[in-house]
Motif scaffolding. Structure first.
Motif, mmCIF file in Angstrom:
data_model
loop_
_atom_site.group_PDB
_atom_site.id
_atom_site.type_symbol
_atom_site.label_atom_id
_atom_site.label_comp_id
_atom_site.label_asym_id
_atom_site.label_seq_id
_atom_site.Cartn_x
_atom_site.Cartn_y
_atom_site.Cartn_z
ATOM 1 N N SER A 287 20.778 23.229 48.759
ATOM 2 C CA SER A 287 21.989 23.830 48.199
ATOM 3 C C SER A 287 21.611 25.120 47.478
ATOM 4 N N GLU B 231 26.423 25.574 43.269
ATOM 5 C CA GLU B 231 27.405 24.512 43.061
ATOM 6 C C GLU B 231 28.463 24.560 44.162
ATOM 7 N N GLY B 232 28.743 23.391 44.745
ATOM 8 C CA GLY B 232 29.765 23.299 45.777
ATOM 9 C C GLY B 232 29.315 23.684 47.157
ATOM 10 N N THR B 233 28.049 24.069 47.333
ATOM 11 C CA THR B 233 27.545 24.465 48.655
ATOM 12 C C THR B 233 26.360 23.593 49.040
ATOM 13 N N THR B 234 26.307 23.203 50.322
ATOM 14 C CA THR B 234 25.165 22.464 50.850
ATOM 15 C C THR B 234 24.887 22.934 52.268
ATOM 16 N N SER C 201 25.732 16.095 48.153
ATOM 17 C CA SER C 201 26.808 16.756 47.437
ATOM 18 C C SER C 201 26.256 17.431 46.194
ATOM 19 N N ARG C 202 26.868 18.557 45.845
ATOM 20 C CA ARG C 202 26.466 19.310 44.650
ATOM 21 C C ARG C 202 27.749 19.718 43.929
ATOM 22 N N LEU C 203 28.312 18.761 43.235
ATOM 23 C CA LEU C 203 29.564 19.004 42.513
ATOM 24 C C LEU C 203 29.320 19.724 41.200
ATOM 25 N N LYS C 204 28.144 19.506 40.616
ATOM 26 C CA LYS C 204 27.771 20.194 39.391
ATOM 27 C C LYS C 204 26.465 20.937 39.629
ATOM 28 N N LYS C 205 26.291 22.039 38.993
ATOM 29 C CA LYS C 205 25.098 22.858 39.208
ATOM 30 C C LYS C 205 23.813 22.093 38.946
#
Lengths: 114, 115
Positions: free
Chosen positions: A49, A52-55, A67-71
């Motif tokens: 990732s 945040e929000g990208t994978t 998942s990367r919901l938080k940094k």
């Protein structure tokens, strides 16, 4: 400053079970990575990732989701575990703007699938 | 394709002797090179890196590495080995094909230092 931490340290699963591995870093790093380490094969990148929000998929993504919901957190999921996923899993993080692409590693999670 | 090779699975040295762990790389462009060490049942620890500048890089625990552009090598060295240096060593190069910070790792070399 704990650096990179991984939860759990050990886990035994039966084939078909699911689980989530948690990686957390407190260094405000933008990039995070999941690797697996198998004897004689070095480290292989599963997913990564860049924010945040990208994978994105790495070298061996099949059978895993992330998942990367938080940094600061990067989760690795196994939906239906298989014996081939028996391995040691490492999380790493980096901040290219600060450290020139040096990656910081967690202590690892040893997973056995029976 | 970009790659890193560690030609030796294992290196054996006697305590007090100099040690070398070999690494060669293949990238298109100026390489960012790294060495990591892994002790049993632990994560990888950063030892040193080369990005630019002096070809001889000094790192943690008395280790150093020499960047040789003509031979595309980045060998890890230490003048006097300790038993406690016994571990698994990884060479890595930054993946220059994308701006994702990805590293390409070698297969690893086990260093065994005997008393």
């Amino acid at each position: 400053n704990a650096g990179v931490t991984q939860t759990p340290k050990f886990r035994v699963l039966k084939t078909g079970q699911s689980m989530t591995l948690l990686c957390a870093q407190d260094m405000n790093h933008e990039y995070m990575y999941w690797y697996r380490q198998d004897p004689g094969m070095g480290l292989r990148l599963i997913h990564y990732s860049v924010g945040e929000g990208t994978t994105a998929k790495g070298e061996v993504p099949d059978g895993y989701n992330v998942s990367r919901l938080k940094k600061q957190n990067f989760l690795l999921g196994l939906e239906s575990a298989a014996p081939s996923q028996t391995s040691v899993y490492f999380c790493a993080s980096s901040s290219p703007s600060r450290d020139g692409y040096e990656q910081y590693f967690g202590p690892g999670t040893r997973l056995t699938v029976t | 394709a970009q790659s890193v090779a560690q030609p030796e699975d294992q290196v054996n040295v006697a305590e007090g002797n100099p040690l070398t762990v070999k690494c060669t790389y293949s990238v298109s462009g100026n390489p960012y090179l790294f060495w990591y060490v892994q002790y049993p049942n632990r994560g990888l620890q950063f030892l040193l890196k080369y990005i630019t500048g002096d070809n001889l890089v000094k790192g943690s625990y008395g280790f150093e590495a020499e960047f040789n552009k003509s031979q595309t090598s980045f060998h890890l060295k230490k003048p006097s080995a300790l038993v406690s240096d016994s571990a698994l060593y990884f060479c890595a190069v930054r993946d220059l094909s994308s701006n994702t910070g990805k590293l390409i790792f070698g297969q690893g070399t086990t260093l065994q230092v005997k008393p």
